[in-house]
Enzyme design. Structure first.
Site, mmCIF file in Angstrom:
data_model
loop_
_atom_site.group_PDB
_atom_site.id
_atom_site.type_symbol
_atom_site.label_atom_id
_atom_site.label_comp_id
_atom_site.label_asym_id
_atom_site.label_seq_id
_atom_site.Cartn_x
_atom_site.Cartn_y
_atom_site.Cartn_z
ATOM 1 N N GLU A 43 0.153 5.206 0.757
ATOM 2 C CA GLU A 43 -0.791 6.223 1.202
ATOM 3 C C GLU A 43 -0.420 7.592 0.641
ATOM 4 O O GLU A 43 0.696 7.816 0.183
ATOM 5 C CB GLU A 43 -0.841 6.254 2.730
ATOM 6 N N GLU B 260 -3.027 -4.602 -3.280
ATOM 7 C CA GLU B 260 -3.506 -5.427 -4.392
ATOM 8 C C GLU B 260 -3.541 -4.614 -5.682
ATOM 9 O O GLU B 260 -3.159 -5.102 -6.749
ATOM 10 C CB GLU B 260 -4.908 -5.975 -4.092
ATOM 11 N N ASN C 237 0.828 -1.193 0.000
ATOM 12 C CA ASN C 237 0.000 0.000 0.000
ATOM 13 C C ASN C 237 0.870 1.253 0.000
ATOM 14 O O ASN C 237 1.964 1.277 0.564
ATOM 15 C CB ASN C 237 -1.011 0.007 1.154
ATOM 16 N N CYS D 117 -10.555 -3.441 -4.219
ATOM 17 C CA CYS D 117 -9.536 -4.420 -4.605
ATOM 18 C C CYS D 117 -10.145 -5.724 -5.084
ATOM 19 O O CYS D 117 -9.603 -6.377 -5.971
ATOM 20 C CB CYS D 117 -8.566 -4.656 -3.452
ATOM 21 N N CYS E 128 -10.338 -5.014 0.290
ATOM 22 C CA CYS E 128 -11.474 -4.105 0.311
ATOM 23 C C CYS E 128 -12.320 -4.333 -0.948
ATOM 24 O O CYS E 128 -11.922 -5.054 -1.865
ATOM 25 C CB CYS E 128 -10.998 -2.650 0.398
#
Length: 150
Positions: free
Chosen positions: A46, A57, A44, A100, A97
């Site tokens: 951010e 992902e 990830n 994803c 999520c």
């Protein structure tokens, strides 16, 4: 536990160690197994403008798409947790999520596979494996646009 699954989870855990997560402090890594045995990872990333954040992902799928391998996805592992030194903490498996799940579905449909998604906790104590169709039932994708036919 299978050796292949464990190796894929280890690759996702390693990817999580490279996450850029200064706001949430939550590191996620994804590892994609391709049909030729190669593994591609992502973490990830951010952003201060939170909506611009990339999930692990999504970062990994972007890598395979950019290499022309979007149709070679065979399996996925996801690991997440808060860093504690060189380890991740967290005892619940991290699941993708909704966004994803849809991103993974695109590659899965292109690969013509109902891929396995291994979701692991940061501390490695819990693993849950799903078929993508369980995580995203009745998915919308390329097949609905007539781009893929069986």
């Amino acid at each position: 536990m299978t050796d292949a699954r464990d190796a894929l989870i280890a690759a996702a855990r390693d990817a999580a160690s490279r996450a850029y997560a200064p706001y949430s402090g939550y590191h996620v890594g994804a590892a994609l197994l391709l049909d030729n045995g190669d593994v591609v990872t992502g973490a990830n990333v951010e952003n201060a403008s939170y909506g611009l954040t990339l999930c692990a992902e999504t970062a990994a799928i972007a890598k395979i798409a950019n290499e022309g391998w979007i149709d070679r996805l065979a399996e996925v592992a996801i690991v997440g947790g808060r860093p504690d030194g060189d380890a991740l903490i967290g005892s619940e498996p991290v699941r993708p999520c909704g966004r994803c799940r849809q991103i993974l579905n695109e590659a899965a449909e292109r690969s013509r596979a109902d891929i396995l998604v291994h979701c692991a906790s940061g501390d490695g104590t819990s693993i849950a494996t799903y078929r993508l169709s369980e995580l995203l039932p009745a998915a919308f994708g390329p097949k609905d646009l007539g781009l893929i036919t069986d």
